[in-house]
Design an enzyme around this catalytic site. Sequence first.
Site, short mmCIF file in Angstrom:
data_model
loop_
_atom_site.label_atom_id
_atom_site.label_comp_id
_atom_site.label_asym_id
_atom_site.label_seq_id
_atom_site.Cartn_x
_atom_site.Cartn_y
_atom_site.Cartn_z
N ARG A 133 55.11 -19.58 40.80
CA ARG A 133 55.30 -18.82 39.32
C ARG A 133 57.11 -19.48 39.31
O ARG A 133 57.68 -19.14 40.20
CB ARG A 133 55.81 -17.40 39.63
CG ARG A 133 56.05 -16.43 38.03
CD ARG A 133 55.96 -14.80 38.66
NE ARG A 133 56.92 -14.32 37.88
CZ ARG A 133 57.90 -13.96 37.62
NH1 ARG A 133 59.18 -14.01 38.03
NH2 ARG A 133 58.36 -12.94 36.14
N LYS A 142 66.17 -17.25 42.22
CA LYS A 142 66.38 -15.78 42.94
C LYS A 142 67.51 -16.23 43.50
O LYS A 142 68.29 -16.81 44.37
CB LYS A 142 65.24 -15.68 43.74
CG LYS A 142 63.93 -14.81 42.38
CD LYS A 142 62.77 -13.93 43.20
CE LYS A 142 61.78 -13.44 42.15
NZ LYS A 142 60.41 -13.04 42.70
C1 YH5 Z 1 57.11 -12.43 41.52
O1 YH5 Z 1 57.99 -12.95 42.50
N1 YH5 Z 1 59.34 -11.55 40.18
S1 YH5 Z 1 60.76 -10.36 37.89
C2 YH5 Z 1 66.12 -12.50 39.74
C3 YH5 Z 1 66.83 -13.89 39.10
C4 YH5 Z 1 65.27 -14.88 38.62
C5 YH5 Z 1 64.56 -14.58 38.33
C6 YH5 Z 1 68.38 -14.40 38.10
N2 YH5 Z 1 58.26 -10.36 38.57
C7 YH5 Z 1 58.01 -12.02 40.23
O2 YH5 Z 1 61.97 -13.56 38.65
N3 YH5 Z 1 55.76 -11.38 39.75
C8 YH5 Z 1 59.46 -11.27 38.51
O3 YH5 Z 1 67.84 -14.43 39.38
C9 YH5 Z 1 57.38 -11.50 39.29
N4 YH5 Z 1 56.53 -12.68 41.14
C10 YH5 Z 1 55.46 -11.87 41.20
N5 YH5 Z 1 54.17 -11.34 41.07
C11 YH5 Z 1 61.80 -11.12 38.93
C12 YH5 Z 1 62.15 -12.59 38.85
C13 YH5 Z 1 63.69 -13.27 38.32
C14 YH5 Z 1 64.86 -11.68 39.31
#
Ligand code: YH5
Length: 355
Positions: free
Chosen positions: A332, A297
């Site tokens: 996760r 993130k």
């Molecule tokens: C979460 O924390 N996150 S989708 C922005 C990014 C990288 C990854 C490059 N679903 C979560 O993974 N479900 C998502 O920057 C989730 N907890 C749970 N339970 C977003 C994501 C991401 C966003």
Amino acid sequence: MAEGKLYLRPIGFLYGPPAEAAIEDGLALPLAGGPIAFTAAVAIEGDPASSQRRLVSVEALEESRDADLGAVLERVTAPRPPFAGLSLARPTLMGIVNVTPDSFSDGGLYDETEGAVTHAAELAAEGAEIVDVGGESTRPGSDTVAGDDELSRVVPVLRELKGSPAVISIDTRKSTVARAAAKAGAKILNDVSALTYDPACLDVAAEEGLDVVLMHAQGVPKTMQDNPTYDDVVLEVFDYLEARIEACEAAGIGRARIAADPGLGFGKTLGHNLAVLANLSLFHGLGVPLLVGASRKRFIGGLGQNKDPKSREPGSHAAAIASAAQGVQILRVHDVAGSRQALAVWRASMFGTEN
Ligand code: YH5
């Protein structure tokens, strides 16, 4: 006397044989049933707008006759039943599988399905006990996706994952998708809106027997990073998740079927994300297993000046370890093999055992 609500943030953690010895001697208590023990807690009294903190030893906690304190302490220390059939005695990895067009250059539903199925099988082989399949990007700035599009991306993947050794989780906010996913073999509904975006998700989860992950978010993906504000992010996220757990229980989804997630990156500044990470143990007071998703993130890049998500892996592993060290049960992650290695070395060095 008790003014306002009482929150407890366990601190002073012990791992392995010293944890067991200290519990035995009444100097520590098990965190969420163990194997980590805590020796003290920060007691926070009040509400998000105004609160007071004091440090309390485990001895003092156990001697207290305060009913509110006893109730929180019971939630913080009680063993957690298995979640979606998984024992949570050691950190459990949830591997991320995106079925969104932007992750595949040439598009085409067949390529998209095959790519996601192969990826899911790799993650399971690397040690993901849960595979989280998502067909809607909820990254900051993302537009919503039509339910039918999300369905046609995700369902073919779920069908092909039926024989997978991993428990399948569906990352969706929509009841139509959740219903179809359950019929196609998903066991967990992971909803970044904690079943508020589409309240029919409450009934779908109850009827289909899905376990649920309730995640906190402030706002919706499109605009959530514009100007997130809180009086006290940690207490507000706690109160929100507590209310959502109650809503689930009222809808017939028992506590044993719920996990909670403070939602890093969802309507939170760098400061908010760091406050949540530094205070994760407080969320054990919800009395359910905790899940944290820090992987790749933006706030990890924000700390390390890294724009490319894949260059954020070292920080992602650090966040996973910081979470596990506070007793978070489910992590996760994108890089399952790397996270597993990082966590295995951390575990071995803190607990003094190879497994
Ligand atoms: C979460 O924390 N996150 S989708 C922005 C990014 C990288 C990854 C490059 N679903 C979560 O993974 N479900 C998502 O920057 C989730 N907890 C749970 N339970 C977003 C994501 C991401 C966003």
